[in-house]
Design a protein around this motif. Structure first.
Motif, short mmCIF file in Angstrom:
data_model
loop_
_atom_site.label_atom_id
_atom_site.label_comp_id
_atom_site.label_asym_id
_atom_site.label_seq_id
_atom_site.Cartn_x
_atom_site.Cartn_y
_atom_site.Cartn_z
N LEU A 64 1.14 14.33 -41.16
CA LEU A 64 -0.29 14.59 -41.04
C LEU A 64 -0.95 14.76 -42.40
O LEU A 64 -0.43 15.44 -43.27
CB LEU A 64 -0.54 15.85 -40.20
CG LEU A 64 -0.03 15.84 -38.76
CD1 LEU A 64 -0.54 17.07 -38.02
CD2 LEU A 64 -0.46 14.57 -38.03
N PRO A 65 -2.13 14.17 -42.57
CA PRO A 65 -2.92 14.45 -43.78
C PRO A 65 -3.47 15.88 -43.69
O PRO A 65 -3.75 16.38 -42.60
CB PRO A 65 -4.06 13.43 -43.70
CG PRO A 65 -4.21 13.14 -42.24
CD PRO A 65 -2.82 13.23 -41.66
N GLU A 66 -3.59 16.51 -44.84
CA GLU A 66 -4.07 17.89 -44.83
C GLU A 66 -5.58 17.94 -44.57
O GLU A 66 -6.34 17.08 -45.01
CB GLU A 66 -3.74 18.57 -46.15
CG GLU A 66 -2.25 18.82 -46.33
CD GLU A 66 -1.93 19.63 -47.57
OE1 GLU A 66 -2.86 20.18 -48.18
OE2 GLU A 66 -0.74 19.71 -47.93
N GLY A 67 -5.98 18.97 -43.83
CA GLY A 67 -7.40 19.24 -43.62
C GLY A 67 -8.07 18.37 -42.57
O GLY A 67 -9.30 18.40 -42.45
N THR A 68 -7.32 17.62 -41.80
CA THR A 68 -7.89 16.80 -40.73
C THR A 68 -7.53 17.44 -39.39
O THR A 68 -6.34 17.62 -39.10
CB THR A 68 -7.35 15.37 -40.78
OG1 THR A 68 -7.65 14.80 -42.05
CG2 THR A 68 -7.97 14.51 -39.68
N PRO A 69 -8.52 17.77 -38.57
CA PRO A 69 -8.22 18.45 -37.31
C PRO A 69 -7.47 17.54 -36.33
O PRO A 69 -7.84 16.39 -36.13
CB PRO A 69 -9.60 18.81 -36.75
CG PRO A 69 -10.54 18.74 -37.92
CD PRO A 69 -9.98 17.68 -38.82
N TYR A 70 -6.42 18.08 -35.74
CA TYR A 70 -5.69 17.41 -34.67
C TYR A 70 -5.40 18.44 -33.58
O TYR A 70 -4.25 18.84 -33.39
CB TYR A 70 -4.37 16.83 -35.19
CG TYR A 70 -4.53 15.67 -36.14
CD1 TYR A 70 -4.80 14.39 -35.67
CD2 TYR A 70 -4.41 15.86 -37.52
CE1 TYR A 70 -4.95 13.32 -36.56
CE2 TYR A 70 -4.55 14.80 -38.40
CZ TYR A 70 -4.81 13.54 -37.91
OH TYR A 70 -4.95 12.48 -38.78
N PRO A 71 -6.42 18.88 -32.86
CA PRO A 71 -6.20 19.93 -31.86
C PRO A 71 -5.20 19.55 -30.79
O PRO A 71 -4.43 20.41 -30.32
CB PRO A 71 -7.60 20.15 -31.27
CG PRO A 71 -8.41 18.95 -31.65
CD PRO A 71 -7.84 18.46 -32.93
N ALA A 72 -5.16 18.27 -30.40
CA ALA A 72 -4.20 17.85 -29.38
C ALA A 72 -2.77 17.98 -29.89
O ALA A 72 -1.86 18.35 -29.13
CB ALA A 72 -4.49 16.42 -28.94
N LEU A 73 -2.56 17.68 -31.17
CA LEU A 73 -1.22 17.79 -31.74
C LEU A 73 -0.80 19.25 -31.87
O LEU A 73 0.37 19.59 -31.65
CB LEU A 73 -1.15 17.10 -33.09
CG LEU A 73 -1.06 15.57 -33.05
CD1 LEU A 73 -1.09 15.00 -34.46
CD2 LEU A 73 0.20 15.12 -32.32
N HIS A 74 -1.74 20.11 -32.23
CA HIS A 74 -1.40 21.53 -32.31
C HIS A 74 -0.97 22.04 -30.95
O HIS A 74 0.05 22.73 -30.82
CB HIS A 74 -2.59 22.34 -32.84
CG HIS A 74 -2.31 23.82 -32.90
ND1 HIS A 74 -2.49 24.65 -31.81
CD2 HIS A 74 -1.85 24.61 -33.90
CE1 HIS A 74 -2.15 25.88 -32.14
NE2 HIS A 74 -1.76 25.89 -33.40
N SER A 75 -1.73 21.70 -29.94
CA SER A 75 -1.39 22.14 -28.58
C SER A 75 -0.05 21.56 -28.13
O SER A 75 0.77 22.26 -27.53
CB SER A 75 -2.50 21.71 -27.62
OG SER A 75 -2.20 22.07 -26.30
N ALA A 76 0.18 20.29 -28.46
CA ALA A 76 1.42 19.64 -28.04
C ALA A 76 2.62 20.21 -28.78
O ALA A 76 3.70 20.41 -28.18
CB ALA A 76 1.33 18.13 -28.26
N LEU A 77 2.49 20.46 -30.09
CA LEU A 77 3.59 21.05 -30.84
C LEU A 77 3.92 22.44 -30.31
O LEU A 77 5.09 22.79 -30.15
CB LEU A 77 3.26 21.10 -32.33
CG LEU A 77 4.34 21.73 -33.22
CD1 LEU A 77 5.66 20.97 -33.12
CD2 LEU A 77 3.88 21.79 -34.67
N ASP A 78 2.89 23.21 -30.03
CA ASP A 78 3.11 24.54 -29.46
C ASP A 78 3.85 24.42 -28.12
O ASP A 78 4.73 25.23 -27.81
CB ASP A 78 1.78 25.25 -29.28
CG ASP A 78 1.95 26.72 -28.92
OD1 ASP A 78 2.66 27.44 -29.64
OD2 ASP A 78 1.38 27.14 -27.89
N GLY A 79 3.49 23.39 -27.35
CA GLY A 79 4.17 23.17 -26.08
C GLY A 79 5.62 22.78 -26.25
O GLY A 79 6.49 23.25 -25.50
N VAL A 80 5.93 21.93 -27.23
CA VAL A 80 7.31 21.55 -27.50
C VAL A 80 8.13 22.77 -27.91
O VAL A 80 9.24 23.00 -27.40
CB VAL A 80 7.38 20.47 -28.60
CG1 VAL A 80 8.83 20.25 -29.05
CG2 VAL A 80 6.80 19.15 -28.11
N LEU A 81 7.59 23.56 -28.82
CA LEU A 81 8.31 24.74 -29.29
C LEU A 81 8.52 25.73 -28.15
O LEU A 81 9.59 26.35 -28.03
CB LEU A 81 7.55 25.40 -30.43
CG LEU A 81 7.41 24.54 -31.70
CD1 LEU A 81 6.46 25.21 -32.69
CD2 LEU A 81 8.77 24.30 -32.35
#
Length: 244
Positions: free
Chosen positions: A102-119
């Motif tokens: 991921l590039p820094e400073g670019t919002p990816y709310p779906a990825l944050h939610s998905a990563l939290d779900g994987v963890l």
């Protein structure tokens, strides 16, 4: 001075100076952000800054160009999982992929939610089959969010939207069973769970990891074969051993 206080997931940590560290955290609304943690390699901070941990983060920077100073408080620890080889490999890979891709400073709310779900799935599932499908879907979503999504809606050869069983490594598009006749060995298997939802057999999960791994390596991780992809290869090998 700009100040950002946000929940975040720790994705990577590297030494900076004698005692400090630079952490990369994935935030819900601001994407991946790096910050310098004073004393980040201390005995007190090492358990807090483990990849996969959820933290309350505060970034402070005088200018947009300056690396922010970062303070963190532990919100949820996944440290016990780092003592288990298979869950540890899954967490290390998912977080390393996120930090690198991921590039820094670019919002990816779906990825944050998905990563939290994987963890969360790695933490909750009694067996790897419970979270391996979530990991494949996360990789597929990351490809799509970065502009390298697979077209799994219809066959690239016939236009059919049914009986999709392969993916073309050339076009990243689905291919039906009929459209694949004579070319099966040149195509990547498409596991049914990516179209139908639910879980899959182990052979299908490994096919899914092979599918996403091919496109991650080709499109995103081209300069990181030696180190980052080694973490993925360790994970896949451990999964194979676990189901052998």
């Amino acid at each position: 001075m700009s100040i950002l206080a946000t929940p975040a997931i720790v994705c990577s940590l590297r030494q900076h100076g004698e005692h400090g560290a630079i952490a990369r955290l994935l935030t819900p609304d601001d994407g991946l952000i790096a910050g310098y943690v004073r004393g980040g390699r201390s005995r007190a901070m090492r358990p807090v800054l483990l990849p996969g941990n959820s933290v309350a983060a505060t970034f402070r920077a005088r200018t947009e160009e300056q690396l922010a100073s970062l303070t963190v408080e532990l919100a949820h620890s996944r440290a016990p999982l780092h003592a288990e080889p298979l869950p540890a490999a899954a967490i290390d890979w998912a977080c390393a992929l996120t930090a690198i891709a991921l590039p820094e400073g670019t919002p990816y709310p779906a990825l944050h939610s998905a990563l939290d779900g994987v963890l969360g799935a790695v933490e909750a599932a009694p067996a790897a089959r419970g979270w391996a499908v979530a990991l494949v879907r996360y990789e597929l979503l990351l490809l799509a969010e970065l502009g390298f999504g697979l077209d799994l809606t219809r066959c690239a050869a016939t236009g059919d939207a049914t009986d999709l069983t392969f993916v073309s490594p050339r076009s990243a598009a689905a291919v039906s069973r009929a459209g694949a006749v004579g070319y099966e060995s040149l195509l990547l298997p498409l596991p049914p769970f990516l179209l139908e939802g639910g879980t899959g057999e182990w052979s299908q999960i490994l096919d899914g990891l092979r599918l996403t791994g091919f496109f991650l390596e080709r499109s995103i991780l081209t300069d990181w074969r030696a180190d980052v992809l080694a973490a993925r290869e360790r994970l896949v090998e451990r999964l194979k051993r676990a189901v052998a």
